[in-house]
Design an enzyme around this catalytic site. Sequence first.
Site, PDB file in Angstrom:
ATOM      1  N   GLY A  28       0.909  -1.426  -0.690  1.00 28.97           N
ATOM      2  CA  GLY A  28       0.390   0.045  -0.013  1.00 28.97           C
ATOM      3  C   GLY A  28       0.590   1.674  -0.012  1.00 28.97           C
ATOM      4  N   ASN A  29       0.099   2.673  -0.373  1.00 26.83           N
ATOM      5  CA  ASN A  29       1.265   3.260  -0.367  1.00 26.83           C
ATOM      6  C   ASN A  29      -0.575   4.799  -0.084  1.00 26.83           C
ATOM      7  OD1 ASN A  29       0.112   3.981  -2.868  1.00 26.83           O
ATOM      8  ND2 ASN A  29       1.906   2.227  -3.314  1.00 26.83           N
ATOM      9  N   SER A  45       9.118   3.520  -1.396  1.00 30.40           N
ATOM     10  CA  SER A  45       9.471   2.226  -1.599  1.00 30.40           C
ATOM     11  C   SER A  45       9.895   0.972  -0.353  1.00 30.40           C
ATOM     12  CB  SER A  45      10.155   1.917  -3.130  1.00 30.40           C
ATOM     13  OG  SER A  45       9.707   0.620  -3.091  1.00 30.40           O
ATOM     14  N   GLY A  46       9.277   0.501  -0.414  1.00 30.98           N
ATOM     15  CA  GLY A  46       9.668  -0.376   0.377  1.00 30.98           C
ATOM     16  C   GLY A  46      10.361  -0.831   1.835  1.00 30.98           C
ATOM     17  N   SER A  74       7.776   4.901  -3.965  1.00 32.70           N
ATOM     18  CA  SER A  74       6.536   3.911  -4.311  1.00 32.70           C
ATOM     19  C   SER A  74       6.776   3.781  -5.783  1.00 32.70           C
ATOM     20  CB  SER A  74       5.241   4.469  -3.774  1.00 32.70           C
ATOM     21  OG  SER A  74       4.167   3.301  -4.312  1.00 32.70           O
ATOM     22  N   SER A  75       6.131   2.797  -6.236  1.00 32.41           N
ATOM     23  CA  SER A  75       6.876   2.156  -7.604  1.00 32.41           C
ATOM     24  C   SER A  75       5.765   2.360  -8.091  1.00 32.41           C
ATOM     25  CB  SER A  75       7.181  -0.070  -7.947  1.00 32.41           C
ATOM     26  OG  SER A  75       5.933  -0.190  -6.974  1.00 32.41           O
ATOM     27  N   ASP A  76       3.939   2.961  -7.256  1.00 33.63           N
ATOM     28  CA  ASP A  76       3.616   3.101  -8.113  1.00 33.63           C
ATOM     29  C   ASP A  76       2.577   4.693  -8.138  1.00 33.63           C
ATOM     30  OD1 ASP A  76       2.008   0.614  -7.663  1.00 33.63           O
ATOM     31  OD2 ASP A  76       1.002   0.141  -6.126  1.00 33.63           O
ATOM     32  N   HIS A  95      -3.619   3.461  -1.392  1.00 30.33           N
ATOM     33  CA  HIS A  95      -3.679   2.644  -2.726  1.00 30.33           C
ATOM     34  C   HIS A  95      -3.804   0.960  -1.216  1.00 30.33           C
ATOM     35  CE1 HIS A  95      -3.392  -0.675  -5.330  1.00 30.33           C
ATOM     36  NE2 HIS A  95      -1.953  -0.863  -5.194  1.00 30.33           N
ATOM     37  N   HIS A  97      -4.043  -3.221  -0.450  1.00 35.64           N
ATOM     38  CA  HIS A  97      -4.438  -4.587  -1.339  1.00 35.64           C
ATOM     39  C   HIS A  97      -5.948  -4.783   0.400  1.00 35.64           C
ATOM     40  CE1 HIS A  97      -1.177  -5.249  -4.069  1.00 35.64           C
ATOM     41  NE2 HIS A  97      -2.181  -4.391  -4.514  1.00 35.64           N
ATOM     42  N   ASP A 120     -23.601   7.159   2.090  1.00 39.63           N
ATOM     43  CA  ASP A 120     -22.630   8.590   2.530  1.00 39.63           C
ATOM     44  C   ASP A 120     -21.692   9.408   1.756  1.00 39.63           C
ATOM     45  OD1 ASP A 120     -24.491   8.706   4.544  1.00 39.63           O
ATOM     46  OD2 ASP A 120     -24.245   7.461   6.255  1.00 39.63           O
ATOM     47  N   HIS A 169      -6.484  -6.495 -10.009  1.00 39.25           N
ATOM     48  CA  HIS A 169      -5.463  -5.383  -9.011  1.00 39.25           C
ATOM     49  C   HIS A 169      -5.804  -5.099  -7.274  1.00 39.25           C
ATOM     50  CE1 HIS A 169      -1.869  -2.264  -8.494  1.00 39.25           C
ATOM     51  NE2 HIS A 169      -2.446  -3.202  -7.229  1.00 39.25           N
ATOM     52  N   TYR A 227     -25.475  17.449   7.230  1.00 40.03           N
ATOM     53  CA  TYR A 227     -24.883  15.327   8.700  1.00 40.03           C
ATOM     54  C   TYR A 227     -23.980  16.459   9.431  1.00 40.03           C
ATOM     55  CZ  TYR A 227     -22.731  11.164   9.983  1.00 40.03           C
ATOM     56  OH  TYR A 227     -22.557  10.132  10.731  1.00 40.03           O
TER      57      TYR A 227
HETATM   58 ZN    ZN Z   1      -1.322  -2.317  -5.432  1.00 40.72          ZN
END
Ligand code: ZN
Length: 233
Positions: A28-29, A45-46, A74-76, A95, A97, A120, A169, A227
């Site tokens: 995730g990122n 990354s990592g 991050s690679s994304d 992002h 998973h 909502d 994905h 709300y």
């Molecule tokens: Zn991913």
Amino acid sequence: MKLQSLREEVLEANLELVRRGLVIDTFGNASAISRKEGLVVIKPSGVAYDRMRPADMVVTDLEGHIVEGTLRPSSDLPTHLALYRAFEVIGGVAHTHSRSATAWAQAGRPIPCLGTTHADYFHGPIPATPSLGPAEIATDYELNTGHAIVRTLAGKDPLAMPAVLVASHAPFCWGSSAAGAAHIAWILEEVAQMAYATLVIHSNAAPLADELRDKHFQRKHGPAAYYGQKAGS
Ligand SMILES: [Zn+2]
């Protein structure tokens, strides 16, 4: 160091994804953008979450050139940048998973709007992208993932539909800030789990009536939102 408070906010959003159980390992990122400076802050990354510091965050421009930082982003990153370029109203991207939302993404199925919890936050079914083609996977895969999300959301207000499921994905979420994007990632996971359980109980459960969907979305997000508490009260 540039963008100190934004670095802290991005680190905090990444840690929030872990605390909410939406990210295990490094799946995730989260990132945020300073529109004024045209700079994006993203997780490296990592790097293990328990050792991550604001100074580890990577600062890039909107084309992905590193402006400040010694670690790889991050690679994304290209996916995040495609979203910032296309959706000018957003300030943060997350992002994950997370299990249930990813199950819907792997199935390539939009999450139907079955109840008011969903409405909502998401004004209608949460869409899934088409599968990427071989050429899109072979070259500029992360950028093409971003393009697929943008195409899938065409014509929609990104703040009225703050998530898309990337086929095979996982989800990408966004908001007005990194914290807002992380919050959407959390709500999305809950809504995905509710929809799954609803369809197990009743496979033909009806979508929420348009009037109820609009009522719930507008009371939280419309110009006449009522709300919660007024800002400052
Ligand atoms: Zn991913």
